[in-house]
Every structure is written in structure tokens, then in C-alpha cells.
Scaffold this motif. Structure first.
Motif, PDB file in Angstrom:
ATOM      1  N   LYS A  45       6.370  -7.933  51.926  1.00  0.00           N
ATOM      2  CA  LYS A  45       7.155  -8.529  50.698  1.00  0.00           C
ATOM      3  C   LYS A  45       8.624  -8.274  50.420  1.00  0.00           C
ATOM      4  O   LYS A  45       9.512  -8.906  49.944  1.00  0.00           O
ATOM      5  CB  LYS A  45       6.184  -8.738  49.394  1.00  0.00           C
ATOM      6  CG  LYS A  45       4.961  -9.722  49.632  1.00  0.00           C
ATOM      7  CD  LYS A  45       4.354  -9.870  48.402  1.00  0.00           C
ATOM      8  CE  LYS A  45       3.082 -10.593  48.653  1.00  0.00           C
ATOM      9  NZ  LYS A  45       2.003 -10.612  47.409  1.00  0.00           N
ATOM     10  N   ILE A  46       8.609  -6.798  50.622  1.00  0.00           N
ATOM     11  CA  ILE A  46       9.854  -6.200  50.234  1.00  0.00           C
ATOM     12  C   ILE A  46      10.820  -6.384  51.258  1.00  0.00           C
ATOM     13  O   ILE A  46      12.175  -6.428  51.217  1.00  0.00           O
ATOM     14  CB  ILE A  46       9.651  -4.674  49.903  1.00  0.00           C
ATOM     15  CG1 ILE A  46       8.786  -4.444  48.782  1.00  0.00           C
ATOM     16  CG2 ILE A  46      10.869  -3.967  49.846  1.00  0.00           C
ATOM     17  CD1 ILE A  46       8.278  -3.366  48.722  1.00  0.00           C
ATOM     18  N   LEU A  47      10.126  -6.481  52.661  1.00  0.00           N
ATOM     19  CA  LEU A  47      11.228  -6.329  53.855  1.00  0.00           C
ATOM     20  C   LEU A  47      12.436  -7.584  53.781  1.00  0.00           C
ATOM     21  O   LEU A  47      13.433  -7.579  54.335  1.00  0.00           O
ATOM     22  CB  LEU A  47      10.527  -6.408  55.153  1.00  0.00           C
ATOM     23  CG  LEU A  47       9.881  -5.210  55.281  1.00  0.00           C
ATOM     24  CD1 LEU A  47       9.020  -5.386  56.636  1.00  0.00           C
ATOM     25  CD2 LEU A  47      10.829  -3.930  55.410  1.00  0.00           C
ATOM     26  N   PRO A  48      11.998  -8.868  53.319  1.00  0.00           N
ATOM     27  CA  PRO A  48      12.931  -9.788  53.365  1.00  0.00           C
ATOM     28  C   PRO A  48      14.097  -9.583  52.390  1.00  0.00           C
ATOM     29  O   PRO A  48      15.339  -9.759  52.608  1.00  0.00           O
ATOM     30  CB  PRO A  48      12.262 -11.148  52.741  1.00  0.00           C
ATOM     31  CG  PRO A  48      10.713 -10.970  53.065  1.00  0.00           C
ATOM     32  CD  PRO A  48      10.423  -9.361  52.868  1.00  0.00           C
ATOM     33  N   GLU A  49      13.854  -8.960  51.105  1.00  0.00           N
ATOM     34  CA  GLU A  49      14.971  -8.318  50.236  1.00  0.00           C
ATOM     35  C   GLU A  49      15.848  -7.369  51.084  1.00  0.00           C
ATOM     36  O   GLU A  49      17.074  -7.433  50.976  1.00  0.00           O
ATOM     37  CB  GLU A  49      14.400  -8.074  49.120  1.00  0.00           C
ATOM     38  CG  GLU A  49      13.560  -9.267  48.356  1.00  0.00           C
ATOM     39  CD  GLU A  49      14.561 -10.526  47.905  1.00  0.00           C
ATOM     40  OE1 GLU A  49      15.683 -10.210  47.591  1.00  0.00           O
ATOM     41  OE2 GLU A  49      13.855 -11.399  48.062  1.00  0.00           O
ATOM     42  N   ASN A 119      19.602   1.172  47.309  1.00  0.00           N
ATOM     43  CA  ASN A 119      18.949   2.444  47.118  1.00  0.00           C
ATOM     44  C   ASN A 119      17.308   2.219  46.583  1.00  0.00           C
ATOM     45  O   ASN A 119      16.462   3.015  46.629  1.00  0.00           O
ATOM     46  CB  ASN A 119      19.617   3.609  46.261  1.00  0.00           C
ATOM     47  CG  ASN A 119      20.783   4.201  47.118  1.00  0.00           C
ATOM     48  OD1 ASN A 119      20.516   4.300  48.358  1.00  0.00           O
ATOM     49  ND2 ASN A 119      21.942   4.489  46.185  1.00  0.00           N
ATOM     50  N   ASN A 120      17.445   1.249  45.549  1.00  0.00           N
ATOM     51  CA  ASN A 120      16.051   0.755  44.886  1.00  0.00           C
ATOM     52  C   ASN A 120      14.957   0.195  45.612  1.00  0.00           C
ATOM     53  O   ASN A 120      14.137   0.517  45.821  1.00  0.00           O
ATOM     54  CB  ASN A 120      16.299   0.051  43.775  1.00  0.00           C
ATOM     55  CG  ASN A 120      17.306   0.555  42.684  1.00  0.00           C
ATOM     56  OD1 ASN A 120      17.156   1.690  42.494  1.00  0.00           O
ATOM     57  ND2 ASN A 120      17.770  -0.450  41.747  1.00  0.00           N
ATOM     58  N   MET A 121      15.652  -0.466  46.754  1.00  0.00           N
ATOM     59  CA  MET A 121      14.823  -1.165  47.771  1.00  0.00           C
ATOM     60  C   MET A 121      14.338  -0.013  48.884  1.00  0.00           C
ATOM     61  O   MET A 121      12.891  -0.238  49.130  1.00  0.00           O
ATOM     62  CB  MET A 121      15.806  -2.193  48.840  1.00  0.00           C
ATOM     63  CG  MET A 121      16.148  -3.462  47.800  1.00  0.00           C
ATOM     64  SD  MET A 121      14.617  -4.278  47.338  1.00  0.00           S
ATOM     65  CE  MET A 121      14.051  -4.899  48.591  1.00  0.00           C
ATOM     66  N   MET A 122      15.118   1.015  49.172  1.00  0.00           N
ATOM     67  CA  MET A 122      14.529   1.924  49.894  1.00  0.00           C
ATOM     68  C   MET A 122      13.543   2.761  49.306  1.00  0.00           C
ATOM     69  O   MET A 122      12.665   3.130  49.941  1.00  0.00           O
ATOM     70  CB  MET A 122      15.790   2.739  50.574  1.00  0.00           C
ATOM     71  CG  MET A 122      16.498   2.200  51.570  1.00  0.00           C
ATOM     72  SD  MET A 122      15.778   1.692  52.976  1.00  0.00           S
ATOM     73  CE  MET A 122      15.278   3.178  53.691  1.00  0.00           C
ATOM     74  N   ARG A 123      13.701   3.260  48.150  1.00  0.00           N
ATOM     75  CA  ARG A 123      12.799   3.938  47.440  1.00  0.00           C
ATOM     76  C   ARG A 123      11.419   3.045  47.362  1.00  0.00           C
ATOM     77  O   ARG A 123      10.352   3.624  47.454  1.00  0.00           O
ATOM     78  CB  ARG A 123      13.313   4.449  45.746  1.00  0.00           C
ATOM     79  CG  ARG A 123      13.979   5.324  45.918  1.00  0.00           C
ATOM     80  CD  ARG A 123      14.243   5.773  44.236  1.00  0.00           C
ATOM     81  NE  ARG A 123      15.007   4.697  43.714  1.00  0.00           N
ATOM     82  CZ  ARG A 123      16.423   5.029  43.534  1.00  0.00           C
ATOM     83  NH1 ARG A 123      16.814   5.815  44.277  1.00  0.00           N
ATOM     84  NH2 ARG A 123      17.111   4.210  42.906  1.00  0.00           N
ATOM     85  N   GLU A 124      11.743   1.637  47.049  1.00  0.00           N
ATOM     86  CA  GLU A 124      10.547   0.683  46.925  1.00  0.00           C
ATOM     87  C   GLU A 124       9.657   0.701  48.405  1.00  0.00           C
ATOM     88  O   GLU A 124       8.403   0.695  48.218  1.00  0.00           O
ATOM     89  CB  GLU A 124      10.891  -0.671  46.559  1.00  0.00           C
ATOM     90  CG  GLU A 124       9.652  -1.567  46.435  1.00  0.00           C
ATOM     91  CD  GLU A 124       8.767  -1.337  45.483  1.00  0.00           C
ATOM     92  OE1 GLU A 124       7.518  -1.670  45.433  1.00  0.00           O
ATOM     93  OE2 GLU A 124       9.068  -0.607  44.530  1.00  0.00           O
ATOM     94  N   VAL A 125      10.458   0.602  49.593  1.00  0.00           N
ATOM     95  CA  VAL A 125       9.733   0.647  50.783  1.00  0.00           C
ATOM     96  C   VAL A 125       9.166   2.128  51.043  1.00  0.00           C
ATOM     97  O   VAL A 125       8.080   2.038  51.472  1.00  0.00           O
ATOM     98  CB  VAL A 125      10.921   0.482  51.721  1.00  0.00           C
ATOM     99  CG1 VAL A 125      10.381   0.785  53.294  1.00  0.00           C
ATOM    100  CG2 VAL A 125      11.374  -0.888  51.811  1.00  0.00           C
ATOM    101  N   THR A 126       9.888   3.197  50.675  1.00  0.00           N
ATOM    102  CA  THR A 126       9.197   4.350  50.675  1.00  0.00           C
ATOM    103  C   THR A 126       7.848   4.749  50.116  1.00  0.00           C
ATOM    104  O   THR A 126       6.980   4.958  50.357  1.00  0.00           O
ATOM    105  CB  THR A 126      10.247   5.627  50.495  1.00  0.00           C
ATOM    106  OG1 THR A 126      11.470   5.535  51.232  1.00  0.00           O
ATOM    107  CG2 THR A 126       9.510   6.919  50.529  1.00  0.00           C
ATOM    108  N   GLU A 127       7.780   3.986  48.710  1.00  0.00           N
ATOM    109  CA  GLU A 127       6.667   4.005  47.937  1.00  0.00           C
ATOM    110  C   GLU A 127       5.454   3.169  48.608  1.00  0.00           C
ATOM    111  O   GLU A 127       4.372   3.587  48.668  1.00  0.00           O
ATOM    112  CB  GLU A 127       6.850   3.333  46.472  1.00  0.00           C
ATOM    113  CG  GLU A 127       5.737   3.455  45.560  1.00  0.00           C
ATOM    114  CD  GLU A 127       5.948   3.202  44.171  1.00  0.00           C
ATOM    115  OE1 GLU A 127       5.202   2.339  43.690  1.00  0.00           O
ATOM    116  OE2 GLU A 127       7.179   3.281  43.520  1.00  0.00           O
ATOM    117  N   GLN A 128       5.979   2.372  49.122  1.00  0.00           N
ATOM    118  CA  GLN A 128       5.035   1.312  49.675  1.00  0.00           C
ATOM    119  C   GLN A 128       4.475   1.796  50.820  1.00  0.00           C
ATOM    120  O   GLN A 128       3.285   1.637  51.264  1.00  0.00           O
ATOM    121  CB  GLN A 128       5.585  -0.448  50.237  1.00  0.00           C
ATOM    122  CG  GLN A 128       5.827  -0.974  49.060  1.00  0.00           C
ATOM    123  CD  GLN A 128       4.591  -1.488  48.081  1.00  0.00           C
ATOM    124  OE1 GLN A 128       3.464  -1.504  48.465  1.00  0.00           O
ATOM    125  NE2 GLN A 128       4.865  -1.399  46.742  1.00  0.00           N
TER     126      GLN A 128
END
Length: 186
Positions: A45-49, A119-128
Motif C-alpha cells: 500500500k505504501i509503494l504507490p505513494e 524520507n518519511n516514506m522510506m522510514r515507513e517502508v523500512t518499518e514495514q
């Protein structure tokens, strides 16, 4: 006569307990696999963003767009009803390669590196990705318990005669394994 009936009753009770244990452990494996799929889909779900942000900054980087789209398609193919550790291994390998490629792209576009949203998106992907790792560890633990439950005596007799369940293959990370020279002698 009574002793024979007691022995038969005890054997029936033991068989039922073992049977229920096998089924319970199998259901735990299925639930754990569904949790892995859920975590992978959450990441999806995060990848499209992330794709939109990357597209904004990296117009010439069509390879990155293609890889993100391919990863999303691979994630969608994971089946929550059928644990397939090899398919998951491929998805995890692709995710690792995508994130590595993205880091290289970021170096080429310093304005992207400075983007708070990126940067926020990369943190979210890392957390996921960490959540996926935790779900995989839980899946492998359940696989071990299930496999032990159908292979150890006397459960193996009940399994061979009544349930006929097959061992489940645990998830293995081939990329991580390449970094180790040691291989257990089992």
C-alpha cells in the motif's frame, strides 16, 4: 476385559489429542502465513505513494518505476491460503534489490534525499519491512512446531494413518545466506 476397554479408551483419547494438536499446529501455520501476506500487502500500500514521489523527482529513471510496479505485482500474487516460502523469498529479494537501487538513485538526485516526504516514506517502508521480518520469524516458528508435530513419535503414526499432512517448507532468505560461509551439517 475391563483392562482391554481402558487401554482402547486411552489409545483413542491419545489419538484424538494428537490429531487435534496436528490440526491446531497446521492452523497456526496458516494464520502465520496469512500474517506474512498481510504485512507484505501493507508494504504494498505504501509503494504507490513512494512511486509517485520517485516519479516526480526521477522522470528519467523508468527502470525504478518498472521495478516498483513489478514488485507490487509480485506482492499481489502471494496467496494467503497456500504458504509458498519460495515465492515469498523472491518477493523479499526483489524488495531488497529495489531499495538498494532506490538508494543509488537518491545519491544521483540530492533534492530527493532532502525531501521530508520521501524520507518519511522510506522510514515507513523500512518499518514495514521490519514487520514483514517479524511475521516471517513467527511463520517459521509455527512451521517448526507443525513439522515437529507430524514427524515426532507417536504423532507421526497418527499423521501417517489419519491426517496425512506434509511438512511445510520454512522461509529462507537466499540473499542473507550468501553472506555466510558456514552451513550446518544437518
Amino acid at each position: 476385559m475391563i483392562i482391554s476397554l481402558i487401554i482402547v479408551a486411552v489409545l483413542i483419547i491419545i489419538t484424538v489429542i494428537i490429531y487435534n494438536g496436528i490440526i491446531s499446529r497446521e492452523n497456526s501455520v496458516k494464520r502465520a502465513w496469512a500474517d506474512v501476506i498481510t504485512q507484505e500487502r501493507q508494504k504494498n500500500k505504501i509503494l504507490p505513494e513512494l512511486e509517485k514521489i520517485a516519479q516526480h523527482y526521477l522522470q528519467e529513471e523508468t527502470d525504478l518505476q518498472t521495478r516498483i510496479t513489478a514488485l507490487r505485482a509480485s506482492l499481489a500474487k502471494l496467496n494467503s491460503d497456500n504458504p509458498d516460502a519460495r515465492q515469498l523469498e523472491n518477493v523479499e529479494r526483489d524488495t531488497h534489490q529495489l531499495l538498494s537501487g532506490l538508494q543509488v538513485s537518491v545519491e544521483a538526485y540530492p533534492e530527493l534525499k532532502g525531501s521530508e516526504l520521501f524520507n518519511n516514506m522510506m522510514r515507513e517502508v523500512t518499518e514495514q519491512q521490519e514487520n514483514v521480518g517479524a511475521a516471517i520469524r513467527l511463520f517459521n516458528q509455527n512451521v517448526e512446531e507443525f513439522n515437529n508435530g507430524i514427524q515426532m513419535f507417536p504423532n507421526n503414526i497418527v499423521n501417517a494413518t489419519i491426517t496425512h499432512k506434509s511438512s511445510v517448507t520454512p522461509f529462507q532468505d537466499s540473499i542473507a545466506q550468501q553472506g555466510f560461509e558456514y552451513r550446518p551439517d544437518i
